[in-house]
Design an enzyme around this catalytic site. Sequence first.
Site, PDB file in Angstrom:
ATOM      1  N   ASP A  13       1.055  -1.549   0.347  1.00 14.27           N
ATOM      2  CA  ASP A  13       0.033   0.389  -0.067  1.00 14.27           C
ATOM      3  C   ASP A  13       0.653   1.184  -0.168  1.00 14.27           C
ATOM      4  OD1 ASP A  13      -2.181  -1.773  -0.154  1.00 14.27           O
ATOM      5  OD2 ASP A  13      -2.293  -2.075   2.946  1.00 14.27           O
ATOM      6  N   LYS A  16       1.667   2.115  -5.712  1.00  9.83           N
ATOM      7  CA  LYS A  16       2.053   1.424  -6.645  1.00  9.83           C
ATOM      8  C   LYS A  16       0.991   2.063  -7.674  1.00  9.83           C
ATOM      9  CE  LYS A  16       2.618  -2.137  -4.310  1.00  9.83           C
ATOM     10  NZ  LYS A  16       2.327  -2.599  -3.071  1.00  9.83           N
ATOM     11  N   GLY A  40      -4.370  -4.297  -3.311  1.00  7.58           N
ATOM     12  CA  GLY A  40      -5.786  -3.275  -3.896  1.00  7.58           C
ATOM     13  C   GLY A  40      -4.735  -2.207  -4.481  1.00  7.58           C
ATOM     14  N   HIS A  41      -4.943  -1.817  -5.249  1.00  6.70           N
ATOM     15  CA  HIS A  41      -4.202  -0.937  -6.084  1.00  6.70           C
ATOM     16  C   HIS A  41      -5.349   0.187  -6.287  1.00  6.70           C
ATOM     17  CE1 HIS A  41      -0.660  -3.107  -7.100  1.00  6.70           C
ATOM     18  NE2 HIS A  41      -0.891  -3.641  -6.362  1.00  6.70           N
ATOM     19  N   GLN A 224       1.630  -6.093  -3.077  1.00  8.48           N
ATOM     20  CA  GLN A 224       2.865  -5.934  -1.821  1.00  8.48           C
ATOM     21  C   GLN A 224       3.778  -5.427  -2.054  1.00  8.48           C
ATOM     22  OE1 GLN A 224       1.261 -10.184  -2.727  1.00  8.48           O
ATOM     23  NE2 GLN A 224      -0.359  -9.476  -3.022  1.00  8.48           N
TER      24      GLN A 224
HETATM   25  P1  GDP Z   1      -1.047   0.908  -3.498  1.00  9.43           P
HETATM   26  O1  GDP Z   1      -0.902  -1.044  -3.235  1.00  9.43           O
HETATM   27  O2  GDP Z   1       0.324   0.222  -3.538  1.00  9.43           O
HETATM   28  O3  GDP Z   1      -0.835   1.023  -5.189  1.00  9.43           O
HETATM   29  O4  GDP Z   1      -1.223   1.630  -2.627  1.00  9.43           O
HETATM   30  P2  GDP Z   1      -2.823   1.766  -1.904  1.00  9.43           P
HETATM   31  O5  GDP Z   1      -3.308   2.191  -3.204  1.00  9.43           O
HETATM   32  O6  GDP Z   1      -3.266   0.456  -1.738  1.00  9.43           O
HETATM   33  O7  GDP Z   1      -2.997   2.890  -1.187  1.00  9.43           O
HETATM   34  C1  GDP Z   1      -2.735   4.266  -0.994  1.00  9.43           C
HETATM   35  C2  GDP Z   1      -3.298   4.779  -0.781  1.00  9.43           C
HETATM   36  O8  GDP Z   1      -2.966   6.256  -0.474  1.00  9.43           O
HETATM   37  C3  GDP Z   1      -4.374   5.180  -1.709  1.00  9.43           C
HETATM   38  O9  GDP Z   1      -5.378   5.605  -1.279  1.00  9.43           O
HETATM   39  C4  GDP Z   1      -4.220   6.088  -2.700  1.00  9.43           C
HETATM   40  O10 GDP Z   1      -5.128   7.413  -3.303  1.00  9.43           O
HETATM   41  C5  GDP Z   1      -2.717   6.775  -1.980  1.00  9.43           C
HETATM   42  N1  GDP Z   1      -2.261   8.147  -2.532  1.00  9.43           N
HETATM   43  C6  GDP Z   1      -1.273   7.575  -3.053  1.00  9.43           C
HETATM   44  N2  GDP Z   1      -0.115   8.270  -2.835  1.00  9.43           N
HETATM   45  C7  GDP Z   1      -0.901   9.779  -2.111  1.00  9.43           C
HETATM   46  C8  GDP Z   1      -0.228  10.972  -2.201  1.00  9.43           C
HETATM   47  O11 GDP Z   1       1.261  11.306  -2.198  1.00  9.43           O
HETATM   48  N3  GDP Z   1      -0.380  11.415  -0.487  1.00  9.43           N
HETATM   49  C9  GDP Z   1      -2.454  10.534  -0.476  1.00  9.43           C
HETATM   50  N4  GDP Z   1      -3.023  11.771   0.252  1.00  9.43           N
HETATM   51  N5  GDP Z   1      -2.861   9.567  -0.783  1.00  9.43           N
HETATM   52  C10 GDP Z   1      -1.947   9.436  -1.844  1.00  9.43           C
HETATM   53  P1  IMO Z   2      -1.063  -4.285  -2.104  1.00  7.62           P
HETATM   54  O1  IMO Z   2      -0.606  -4.933  -3.773  1.00  7.62           O
HETATM   55  C1  IMO Z   2      -1.369  -4.573   1.894  1.00  7.62           C
HETATM   56  C2  IMO Z   2      -0.733  -9.054   3.688  1.00  7.62           C
HETATM   57  C3  IMO Z   2      -2.065  -9.179   4.355  1.00  7.62           C
HETATM   58  C4  IMO Z   2      -1.348  -9.877   5.543  1.00  7.62           C
HETATM   59  C5  IMO Z   2      -0.316 -11.067   4.580  1.00  7.62           C
HETATM   60  C6  IMO Z   2      -0.730 -12.324   4.160  1.00  7.62           C
HETATM   61  O2  IMO Z   2      -1.937  -3.359  -1.999  1.00  7.62           O
HETATM   62  O3  IMO Z   2       0.066  -3.586  -1.403  1.00  7.62           O
HETATM   63  P2  IMO Z   2      -2.259 -12.728   1.444  1.00  7.62           P
HETATM   64  O4  IMO Z   2      -3.749 -12.308   1.954  1.00  7.62           O
HETATM   65  O5  IMO Z   2      -1.159 -12.043   1.556  1.00  7.62           O
HETATM   66  O6  IMO Z   2      -2.383 -14.099   1.968  1.00  7.62           O
HETATM   67  O7  IMO Z   2      -2.328 -12.820   3.129  1.00  7.62           O
HETATM   68  O8  IMO Z   2      -0.388  -9.897   3.704  1.00  7.62           O
HETATM   69  N1  IMO Z   2      -1.106  -8.043   2.248  1.00  7.62           N
HETATM   70  C7  IMO Z   2      -0.998  -7.277   1.905  1.00  7.62           C
HETATM   71  N2  IMO Z   2      -1.252  -5.887   2.954  1.00  7.62           N
HETATM   72  N3  IMO Z   2      -0.995  -4.832   0.571  1.00  7.62           N
HETATM   73  C8  IMO Z   2      -1.084  -5.939   0.281  1.00  7.62           C
HETATM   74  O9  IMO Z   2      -0.761  -5.844  -1.310  1.00  7.62           O
HETATM   75  C9  IMO Z   2      -1.127  -7.560   0.428  1.00  7.62           C
HETATM   76  N4  IMO Z   2      -1.193  -8.217  -0.131  1.00  7.62           N
HETATM   77  C10 IMO Z   2      -1.087  -8.944   1.128  1.00  7.62           C
HETATM   78  O10 IMO Z   2      -2.669  -8.332   4.765  1.00  7.62           O
HETATM   79  O11 IMO Z   2      -0.765  -8.918   6.105  1.00  7.62           O
HETATM   80 MG    MG Z   3      -3.125  -1.144  -1.390  1.00  8.29          MG
END
Ligand code: GDP
Ligand code: IMO
Ligand code: MG
Length: 432
Positions: A13, A16, A40-41, A224
């Site tokens: 998270d 990416k 979840g992106h 991840q």
């Molecule tokens: P990923 O799994 O690495 O793609 O990240 P996620 O989407 O799960 O989580 C990143 C969160 O941060 C999302 O809600 C994005 O919309 C948010 N986000 C990304 N860059 C920024 C930033 O520079 N500032 C803020 N406030 N939110 C951001």
């Molecule tokens: P993105 O791509 C954050 C974490 C789960 C748990 C561990 C194992 O959005 O960054 P799993 O369901 O994979 O067997 O769970 O890994 N986990 C993540 N945490 N972002 C993710 O993906 C994750 N994918 C798995 O919360 O701790």
């Molecule tokens: Mg994510």
Amino acid sequence: MSVTVVIGGQWGDEGKGRIVDLLAENADIVARYSAGNNAGHTIINDLGEFKLHLVPAGIFYPDKICFIGNGCVVDPVELLKEIEHLDERGVKVKDRLFLSDRAHVLMPWHRLIDVKDEELRGKGAIGTTGRGVGPAFIDKVGRAGVRVADIADREALATILDFLVPYKNAVLEKLYETDGVSAEAVLEEYAGYGQRLAPYIADTNVLIHKALEAGQDILLEGAQGSLLDLDLGTYEYVTSSVPSSLAAGAAVGMGIGPTHIDTVLGVYKTYCTRVGNGPFPTELLDETGNMLREGGPRPEYGSTTGRPRRCGWFDAVAARFTAQVNGIGSAALTRLDVLDQFDTIKVCTAYRIGSQTVKTIPASGAELARAEPIYEELPGWRSETAGVRRFEDLPEAAQGYVQFIEEKLGVPLCLISVGPEREQAISMRKLE
Ligand code: GDP
Ligand code: IMO
Ligand code: MG
């Protein structure tokens, strides 16, 4: 031509999806190479906010091609849902998304086993996303998986299910004390998914090598974070992706050689978060932790499960380690705007474990759980950064913070994100 891998440098998270969305403008192909819909992106653009779980973040540019590579595990129900949802919101997916025929398929027993395993582990529960992705990878390694090519071929699927369903039912009934599944019902359902996915299924290995020969630009989107990696993460509180979500996994997960990869971009948040269980030395269980979670746009709640993310200060020991194990050439720093609210900001630069001060991440989970962060304190800036587009326009203290992180990472920063939207970014230099 270039091949760039984008990976998460922390526990997932990091942003990416948001960074890949930005970089995809200059790519021809964007591909996911490992994991499943545990990822979840989040991407925010003119059409609104999207949470992608399987489809690569390049899908929003109509001229880009997206692959789901052989290293992924795909829940067909979720993929079809995601495609439908994108279509409904005006994003054309057909003829632009190709699913590897070698990718593994998440089967109905995987979700069941994921939930049951967590119950059985009790206090040692991993805190998985409960999507069945771990058990699907376990079956892949155990040579008891079903692949996309199999669901596309009803007869082949029937042959596989013939041995697999009695085997899985024995496990479900005897070990997990739960009902088994019907082979006929699974065959009907999954052959049906195979038919519906047929327009997307392809030999992506052939396609990617054609793209390489044509000199196209390719972005490989990690899922991840490196600290969730099976080999180098905070075992056993990790994910089960095989191949790894680390940069090295991108080669296997797409069927290319490591020599095809030109550069690795690491994405880091300006602080740390983690969902699920496991050691997290800089975790803050106080009001500061709440401020990191709730401050700024897009508070820290899981994109897949909605769980509140655990929050803490930037861990430079862990970050340096993940920069090294991925061979990161440059890094992007996200969510700088969230730090606008603090008078002072801490960065962990070493751990105290018992009487020792260490600057490397220990292998032992027990030791890491005992690690106390040693912090350096930096001044905050207390002003809004969301509107800034040039590094020199950032408050001096924010510049200082960014430079401090850059120095600790040991790699140059190419991008700073100051908000979740596409244009809310500061470009520092070209990718290295
Ligand atoms: P990923 O799994 O690495 O793609 O990240 P996620 O989407 O799960 O989580 C990143 C969160 O941060 C999302 O809600 C994005 O919309 C948010 N986000 C990304 N860059 C920024 C930033 O520079 N500032 C803020 N406030 N939110 C951001
Ligand atoms: P993105 O791509 C954050 C974490 C789960 C748990 C561990 C194992 O959005 O960054 P799993 O369901 O994979 O067997 O769970 O890994 N986990 C993540 N945490 N972002 C993710 O993906 C994750 N994918 C798995 O919360 O701790
Ligand atoms: Mg994510």
